[in-house]
Design an enzyme around this catalytic site. Structure first.
Site, PDB file in Angstrom:
ATOM      1  N   SER A 252       0.841  -1.199   0.000  1.00 53.38           N
ATOM      2  CA  SER A 252       0.000   0.000   0.000  1.00 53.38           C
ATOM      3  C   SER A 252       0.875   1.247   0.000  1.00 53.38           C
ATOM      4  CB  SER A 252      -0.918   0.003   1.225  1.00 53.38           C
ATOM      5  OG  SER A 252      -1.422   1.306   1.420  1.00 53.38           O
TER       6      SER A 252
ATOM      7  N   HIS B 287      -1.028  -1.686  -3.961  1.00 51.88           N
ATOM      8  CA  HIS B 287      -2.326  -1.293  -3.401  1.00 51.88           C
ATOM      9  C   HIS B 287      -2.427   0.244  -3.392  1.00 51.88           C
ATOM     10  CE1 HIS B 287      -5.748  -2.263  -0.639  1.00 51.88           C
ATOM     11  NE2 HIS B 287      -5.481  -1.065  -0.141  1.00 51.88           N
TER      12      HIS B 287
ATOM     13  N   ASP C 159      -4.682   3.386  -2.395  1.00 50.22           N
ATOM     14  CA  ASP C 159      -5.797   3.797  -1.541  1.00 50.22           C
ATOM     15  C   ASP C 159      -6.378   5.123  -2.015  1.00 50.22           C
ATOM     16  OD1 ASP C 159      -6.057   1.741   0.482  1.00 50.22           O
ATOM     17  OD2 ASP C 159      -4.045   2.325   1.126  1.00 50.22           O
TER      18      ASP C 159
ATOM     19  N   MET D 242      -9.152   7.912  -1.539  1.00 51.45           N
ATOM     20  CA  MET D 242     -10.095   8.423  -0.527  1.00 51.45           C
ATOM     21  C   MET D 242     -10.636   9.776  -0.949  1.00 51.45           C
ATOM     22  SD  MET D 242      -8.024   7.438   2.927  1.00 51.45           S
ATOM     23  CE  MET D 242      -6.994   5.946   3.016  1.00 51.45           C
TER      24      MET D 242
ATOM     25  N   HIS E 265      -8.064   0.429  -4.360  1.00 50.27           N
ATOM     26  CA  HIS E 265      -9.048   0.350  -3.277  1.00 50.27           C
ATOM     27  C   HIS E 265      -9.785   1.686  -3.194  1.00 50.27           C
ATOM     28  CE1 HIS E 265      -9.622  -0.142   1.405  1.00 50.27           C
ATOM     29  NE2 HIS E 265     -10.769  -0.130   0.739  1.00 50.27           N
TER      30      HIS E 265
ATOM     31  N   MET F 233     -12.182   4.110  -1.687  1.00 43.33           N
ATOM     32  CA  MET F 233     -12.940   4.441  -0.473  1.00 43.33           C
ATOM     33  C   MET F 233     -13.659   5.742  -0.771  1.00 43.33           C
ATOM     34  SD  MET F 233      -9.920   3.374   2.123  1.00 43.33           S
ATOM     35  CE  MET F 233      -8.731   3.350   0.788  1.00 43.33           C
TER      36      MET F 233
ATOM     37  N   ASP G 224      -6.881  -5.909   4.913  1.00 50.17           N
ATOM     38  CA  ASP G 224      -6.250  -4.594   4.802  1.00 50.17           C
ATOM     39  C   ASP G 224      -6.417  -3.852   6.119  1.00 50.17           C
ATOM     40  OD1 ASP G 224      -5.234  -2.174   3.891  1.00 50.17           O
ATOM     41  OD2 ASP G 224      -6.971  -1.701   2.635  1.00 50.17           O
TER      42      ASP G 224
END
Ligand code: DX5
Ligand code: ZN
Length: 226
Positions: free
Chosen positions: A8, A33, A35, A37, A66, A68, A174
Site C-alpha cells: 500500500s 495497493h 488507496d 479516498m 481500493h 474508499m 487490509d
C-alpha cells in the site's frame, strides 16, 4: 491458494513514488495497493485517477485499487483509462445501493472487480456477491489512515466468508497487517495481504515482504489443513 502481498503506497515517500515502486517491484511484491479516498466516505483525501495513470506507466505489477469513495459507479471510467486485465478495482459495499451494477461496470472495462467490507458491516451484505467478484477485501481497520491497529475480531467474519466463498476466491485483508497479525488473518482464510507501514516504514523492503509472505504461508497451511 496463492499468497499475495500487496504494497500500500499510502505510506510510501510521495516525493519518490517512482523509486518506491521500483523498490517494492524488485523486492518481489505481487500487487501495488492504491488507496483512493474522497473525504466523504472516509475522513481523508488521497490519490485519484491521475496517480493511477502515472503508476500504469511505470510498473508492470498489477494494481490493486481500493476505492474508499461515495458513488463509485460515477468514477469507474476515470479510474480505468489505462488499466489492464490483471488490475483490480475494488469499491465498498457501504458506498452503493447497486453493487452488482458497479461490478458489471468494472468488468465491462476489462479488469477484475472487488468488493470491500468494513469491520462492522455484516457478512450477509456481501454473501450474494461472492460468485460475481474476483476479490473480496475485508477491512481489519476503519478505512482512512495507515498505521492503525489490526482488529482481531474481524477474523471471525473472514472465517465465515472463506467457508462459503467459491473455491480459489481471493480474500484480501487490509489494515494493521504486519508480522504477528498476518498469521491471524492467514489462518482465518485470507490469502491476499495489503500492508503499508509493515513495508514502507522498514529500511529493507525485500526483507519486510519476505517476512510477511513466510508468516502467511506458514499459517495458511494451518487453515488448509482444518
Ligand atoms: C486504510 C487503507 C489501508 C492502509 C493500510 O484505510 O485502506 O490500505 O494503507 O495501512 P497499514 O498497513 O499501515 O495498516
Ligand atoms: Zn486499502
Amino acid at each position: 491458494m496463492q499468497i499475495k502481498i500487496s504494497a500500500s503506497i499510502l505510506s510510501a515517500d510521495s516525493t519518490q513514488l517512482g523509486n518506491e515502486i521500483k523498490k517494492v517491484e524488485q523486492a518481489g511484491v505481487d500487487l501495488i495497493h492504491v488507496d483512493v479516498m474522497d473525504g466523504h466516505f472516509v475522513p481523508n483525501i488521497t490519490m485519484g485517477p491521475f496517480i493511477v495513470e502515472g503508476l500504469k506507466r511505470i510498473t508492470k505489477v498489477p494494481l490493486d485499487i481500493h476505492l474508499m469513495i461515495e458513488n463509485p459507479d460515477k468514477y469507474v471510467e476515470s479510474f480505468t483509462q489505462k488499466t489492464e486485465k490483471d488490475d483490480i478495482l475494488t469499491f465498498h459495499i457501504e458506498a452503493t445501493d447497486d453493487p452488482l451494477g458497479v461490478i458489471n461496470l468494472i468488468k465491462g472495462r476489462g479488469l477484475k472487480a472487488g468488493v470491500a467490507i468494513n469491520p462492522d458491516t455484516h457478512e450477509r451484505t456481501v454473501e450474494k456477491l461472492l460468485e460475481s467478484i474476483d476479490m473480496l477485501l475485508v477491512m481489519t481497520v476503519y478505512p482512512g489512515f495507515s498505521g492503525q491497529a489490526f482488529k482481531k475480531y474481524v477474523c471471525e467474519k473472514i472465517k465465515k466468508l472463506r467457508e462459503i466463498a467459491p473455491e480459489n476466491l481471493d480474500i484480501e485483508v487490509d489494515g494493521g497487517i504486519k508480522p504477528g497479525t498476518i498469521s491471524d488473518a492467514a489462518s482465518a482464510g485470507a490469502n491476499v495481504f495489503a500492508a503499508a507501514t509493515a513495508i514502507f516504514a522498514k529500511d529493507d523492503y525485500k526483507e519486510a515482504i519476505e517476512a510477511l509472505r513466510k508468516e502467511a504461508q506458514e499459517n495458511s497451511f494451518l487453515f488448509m489443513k482444518n
